[in-house]
Design a protein around this motif. Sequence first.
Motif, PDB file in Angstrom:
ATOM      1  N   GLY A 151       6.887  -0.819  17.226  1.00 17.92           N
ATOM      2  CA  GLY A 151       8.254  -1.198  17.523  1.00 17.92           C
ATOM      3  C   GLY A 151       9.186  -0.721  16.425  1.00 17.92           C
ATOM      4  N   PHE A 152      10.485  -0.933  16.626  1.00 21.54           N
ATOM      5  CA  PHE A 152      11.446  -0.421  15.664  1.00 21.54           C
ATOM      6  C   PHE A 152      12.711  -1.274  15.669  1.00 21.54           C
ATOM      7  CE2 PHE A 152      12.844   1.363  19.653  1.00 21.54           C
ATOM      8  CZ  PHE A 152      14.237   1.316  19.569  1.00 21.54           C
ATOM      9  N   GLY A 153      13.449  -1.166  14.576  1.00 18.63           N
ATOM     10  CA  GLY A 153      14.816  -1.629  14.498  1.00 18.63           C
ATOM     11  C   GLY A 153      15.648  -0.482  13.977  1.00 18.63           C
ATOM     12  N   ALA A 154      16.923  -0.409  14.391  1.00 20.58           N
ATOM     13  CA  ALA A 154      17.790   0.675  13.947  1.00 20.58           C
ATOM     14  C   ALA A 154      19.213   0.178  13.843  1.00 20.58           C
ATOM     15  CB  ALA A 154      17.708   1.862  14.910  1.00 20.58           C
ATOM     16  N   SER A 155      19.993   0.811  12.963  1.00 21.89           N
ATOM     17  CA  SER A 155      21.370   0.344  12.742  1.00 21.89           C
ATOM     18  C   SER A 155      22.148   1.369  11.932  1.00 21.89           C
ATOM     19  CB  SER A 155      21.353  -0.992  12.000  1.00 21.89           C
ATOM     20  OG  SER A 155      22.673  -1.449  11.730  1.00 21.89           O
ATOM     21  N   ALA A 182      15.994   7.390  14.059  1.00 25.45           N
ATOM     22  CA  ALA A 182      17.394   7.344  13.649  1.00 25.45           C
ATOM     23  C   ALA A 182      18.163   8.534  14.235  1.00 25.45           C
ATOM     24  CB  ALA A 182      17.494   7.324  12.133  1.00 25.45           C
ATOM     25  N   ARG A 183      17.558   9.709  14.181  1.00 21.99           N
ATOM     26  CA  ARG A 183      18.209  10.895  14.745  1.00 21.99           C
ATOM     27  C   ARG A 183      18.418  10.740  16.248  1.00 21.99           C
ATOM     28  NH1 ARG A 183      14.214  14.191  14.546  1.00 21.99           N
ATOM     29  NH2 ARG A 183      13.813  14.060  16.796  1.00 21.99           N
ATOM     30  N   TYR A 184      17.384  10.310  16.938  1.00 24.78           N
ATOM     31  CA  TYR A 184      17.452  10.176  18.394  1.00 24.78           C
ATOM     32  C   TYR A 184      18.510   9.151  18.810  1.00 24.78           C
ATOM     33  CZ  TYR A 184      15.854   9.024  23.151  1.00 24.78           C
ATOM     34  OH  TYR A 184      15.781   8.780  24.492  1.00 24.78           O
ATOM     35  N   LEU A 185      18.560   8.026  18.121  1.00 23.40           N
ATOM     36  CA  LEU A 185      19.497   6.968  18.472  1.00 23.40           C
ATOM     37  C   LEU A 185      20.868   7.144  17.833  1.00 23.40           C
ATOM     38  CD1 LEU A 185      17.185   3.814  18.271  1.00 23.40           C
ATOM     39  CD2 LEU A 185      17.919   5.055  20.303  1.00 23.40           C
ATOM     40  N   LYS A 186      21.026   8.186  17.036  1.00 23.88           N
ATOM     41  CA  LYS A 186      22.290   8.441  16.327  1.00 23.88           C
ATOM     42  C   LYS A 186      22.647   7.276  15.409  1.00 23.88           C
ATOM     43  CE  LYS A 186      24.164  11.590  19.819  1.00 23.88           C
ATOM     44  NZ  LYS A 186      23.950  12.789  18.988  1.00 23.88           N
ATOM     45  N   GLU A 221      13.474  14.277  24.186  1.00 17.82           N
ATOM     46  CA  GLU A 221      14.627  15.104  23.802  1.00 17.82           C
ATOM     47  C   GLU A 221      14.573  16.476  24.454  1.00 17.82           C
ATOM     48  OE1 GLU A 221      15.901  13.667  19.377  1.00 17.82           O
ATOM     49  OE2 GLU A 221      13.960  14.674  19.527  1.00 17.82           O
ATOM     50  N   GLN A 222      13.365  17.028  24.590  1.00 22.94           N
ATOM     51  CA  GLN A 222      13.205  18.378  25.125  1.00 22.94           C
ATOM     52  C   GLN A 222      13.194  18.417  26.649  1.00 22.94           C
ATOM     53  OE1 GLN A 222       9.540  19.573  23.312  1.00 22.94           O
ATOM     54  NE2 GLN A 222      10.412  19.708  21.239  1.00 22.94           N
ATOM     55  N   ASN A 252       0.797  -1.226   0.000  1.00 27.90           N
ATOM     56  CA  ASN A 252       0.000   0.000   0.000  1.00 27.90           C
ATOM     57  C   ASN A 252       0.826   1.272   0.000  1.00 27.90           C
ATOM     58  OD1 ASN A 252      -1.937  -1.952   0.398  1.00 27.90           O
ATOM     59  ND2 ASN A 252      -3.164  -0.709   1.791  1.00 27.90           N
ATOM     60  N   GLY A 253       2.126   1.131   0.139  1.00 33.40           N
ATOM     61  CA  GLY A 253       2.984   2.309   0.193  1.00 33.40           C
ATOM     62  C   GLY A 253       3.127   2.847   1.605  1.00 33.40           C
ATOM     63  N   SER A 254       4.112   3.709   1.788  1.00 34.55           N
ATOM     64  CA  SER A 254       4.367   4.332   3.083  1.00 34.55           C
ATOM     65  C   SER A 254       3.707   5.699   3.161  1.00 34.55           C
ATOM     66  CB  SER A 254       5.877   4.501   3.299  1.00 34.55           C
ATOM     67  OG  SER A 254       6.530   3.266   3.409  1.00 34.55           O
ATOM     68  N   TYR A 255       3.184   6.019   4.317  1.00 30.51           N
ATOM     69  CA  TYR A 255       2.730   7.376   4.573  1.00 30.51           C
ATOM     70  C   TYR A 255       3.966   8.227   4.900  1.00 30.51           C
ATOM     71  CZ  TYR A 255      -2.177   5.847   5.045  1.00 30.51           C
ATOM     72  OH  TYR A 255      -3.426   5.346   4.806  1.00 30.51           O
ATOM     73  N   VAL A 256       3.869   9.496   4.635  1.00 30.31           N
ATOM     74  CA  VAL A 256       4.951  10.404   5.029  1.00 30.31           C
ATOM     75  C   VAL A 256       5.222  10.286   6.525  1.00 30.31           C
ATOM     76  CG1 VAL A 256       5.606  12.840   5.244  1.00 30.31           C
ATOM     77  CG2 VAL A 256       4.529  12.017   3.151  1.00 30.31           C
ATOM     78  N   LEU A 257       4.156  10.050   7.300  1.00 33.20           N
ATOM     79  CA  LEU A 257       4.294   9.931   8.753  1.00 33.20           C
ATOM     80  C   LEU A 257       5.207   8.773   9.145  1.00 33.20           C
ATOM     81  CD1 LEU A 257       0.543  10.449   9.725  1.00 33.20           C
ATOM     82  CD2 LEU A 257       2.373  12.150   9.746  1.00 33.20           C
ATOM     83  N   HIS A 258       5.135   7.646   8.419  1.00 32.68           N
ATOM     84  CA  HIS A 258       6.021   6.519   8.723  1.00 32.68           C
ATOM     85  C   HIS A 258       7.474   6.917   8.549  1.00 32.68           C
ATOM     86  CE1 HIS A 258       2.371   3.961   7.494  1.00 32.68           C
ATOM     87  NE2 HIS A 258       2.541   3.783   8.795  1.00 32.68           N
ATOM     88  N   GLU A 259       7.760   7.576   7.439  1.00 33.15           N
ATOM     89  CA  GLU A 259       9.135   7.968   7.167  1.00 33.15           C
ATOM     90  C   GLU A 259       9.625   9.029   8.154  1.00 33.15           C
ATOM     91  OE1 GLU A 259       9.296   9.070   3.068  1.00 33.15           O
ATOM     92  OE2 GLU A 259       9.098   6.982   2.363  1.00 33.15           O
ATOM     93  N   GLN A 260       8.739   9.927   8.558  1.00 29.46           N
ATOM     94  CA  GLN A 260       9.123  10.950   9.531  1.00 29.46           C
ATOM     95  C   GLN A 260       9.463  10.319  10.882  1.00 29.46           C
ATOM     96  OE1 GLN A 260       5.679  13.527   9.346  1.00 29.46           O
ATOM     97  NE2 GLN A 260       6.633  14.879   7.819  1.00 29.46           N
ATOM     98  N   LEU A 261       8.694   9.305  11.276  1.00 29.91           N
ATOM     99  CA  LEU A 261       8.995   8.622  12.530  1.00 29.91           C
ATOM    100  C   LEU A 261      10.333   7.892  12.424  1.00 29.91           C
ATOM    101  CD1 LEU A 261       8.474   7.603  15.351  1.00 29.91           C
ATOM    102  CD2 LEU A 261       6.924   5.871  14.409  1.00 29.91           C
ATOM    103  N   GLU A 262      10.575   7.224  11.320  1.00 28.97           N
ATOM    104  CA  GLU A 262      11.854   6.512  11.163  1.00 28.97           C
ATOM    105  C   GLU A 262      13.029   7.485  11.197  1.00 28.97           C
ATOM    106  OE1 GLU A 262      10.258   2.612   8.681  1.00 28.97           O
ATOM    107  OE2 GLU A 262      10.958   4.372   7.569  1.00 28.97           O
ATOM    108  N   GLN A 263      12.848   8.640  10.617  1.00 30.70           N
ATOM    109  CA  GLN A 263      13.908   9.649  10.677  1.00 30.70           C
ATOM    110  C   GLN A 263      14.116  10.150  12.114  1.00 30.70           C
ATOM    111  OE1 GLN A 263      12.414  12.519   7.870  1.00 30.70           O
ATOM    112  NE2 GLN A 263      12.731  11.143   6.119  1.00 30.70           N
ATOM    113  N   ALA A 264      13.008  10.296  12.851  1.00 36.64           N
ATOM    114  CA  ALA A 264      13.113  10.753  14.241  1.00 36.64           C
ATOM    115  C   ALA A 264      13.831   9.726  15.107  1.00 36.64           C
ATOM    116  CB  ALA A 264      11.720  11.045  14.804  1.00 36.64           C
TER     117      ALA A 264
END
Length: 404
Positions: A251-255, A98-102, A292-293, A84-96
């Motif tokens: 949930g998430f995975g990051a690397s 990744a940023r948070y976990l460096k 973060e804040q 069905n494709g990704s929502y922009v919201l999914h990608e924004q969360l993944e970016q958040a």
Amino acid sequence: MDIFDKYETIASRRDSLLQAGLNPFGLRMDKILSPTEALINGRRTILVGTNNYLGLTFDPDCIEAGCEAMREQGTGTTGSRIANGSYVLHEQLEQAIARYLKCKSAIVFPTGYQANLGMIAGLAGPKDTILLDADSHASIYDGCRLSGATLIRFRHNDPADLDRRLSRLKNEDGVALVIVEGIYSMLGDIAPLNEFIEVKKRHGAFILVDEAHSLGVMGEHGRGVAEACGVEDDVDFVAGTFSKSLGAIGGFGASNHPHFDRLRYCSRPYMFTASASPASVVTVTKAIEKIEQNPDLIRKLWRNADALYEGLSSLGFEICAPASPVIAVRLADEQTAVYFWNRLVEEGVYVNLAIPPGTPNGVCLLRCSVSAAHSEAQIQEVCTRFAKILAEWQAQDTTASLRG
């Protein structure tokens, strides 16, 4: 023969628990009043068993973000991101994340359970070997089975035992993947991650750390045990959930691995499940911003954890691990644990009852999880209720012992 006959022993045990009082594994909360209180059987009850570590479930900004996303983008995605494709919201969360976990990349899953299934089954295959801390969560074990890899358990929190077992794999094909948790959810003990990192480096293995109960809890910025131990750059893969400190679902995975995104088309639990709803996704994104804040949330959580640990220890209860936001009170046997759990609910305190076979080494526990949202008065009230029930129990049998 009936298809449910295989569960007869479990059903009988459940029935015996119900005879002792309330249902500890199906208790109904009539109304949630706040991150730390609910109505149970008409009584205002302090919640000390919900894993709501930072108390963000009622944060006004998180709630409003979720409501706005639902109004604008609907209740669900009705399919997988592959189809069905990704929502922009999914990608924004993944970016958040990744940023948070460096980290360079992050992948979002609909639940924390699926995050472990998807990460492990995607990373390891039939030619590989997984070395797993024996006390790991059921979702980790299930991910290992789904992967088809050879599974080797090592003794809980024992880097030396891991070292010995890795030494025997020198001539094996495939890769070795070590899996540990940051904070272990049942006993509240913390992995000696820096020592595990030394072992995995020595043997050229990969390591996955499940930070489900340590994200938002450990480290100056709440990035987990890896941050607290100063080894973030040496951890190959991180998994976790949104249902604890982040107060939502998912949930998430990051690397930092350059090929990590291959899991998007190689991990079946990611490919063949509907993606997270818009409301869930933006609620988590907002919760990450809150952490973060406001790093003082973490400090308040630890002040409460230390206070509950000291309070229960001073009463003579045996706590299974040093102070952490998970405080597991060990009791002598199942009968004692069930008695204490029922009386605590009657007195307006909800904790988790944990009994074999779902506990390490067959121990019987009252598992408390502390929140930054608990007030000092609530922590003191919880200790007061424990003390009252302990006095009652000792009065019934002056020879009784808390320890088995």
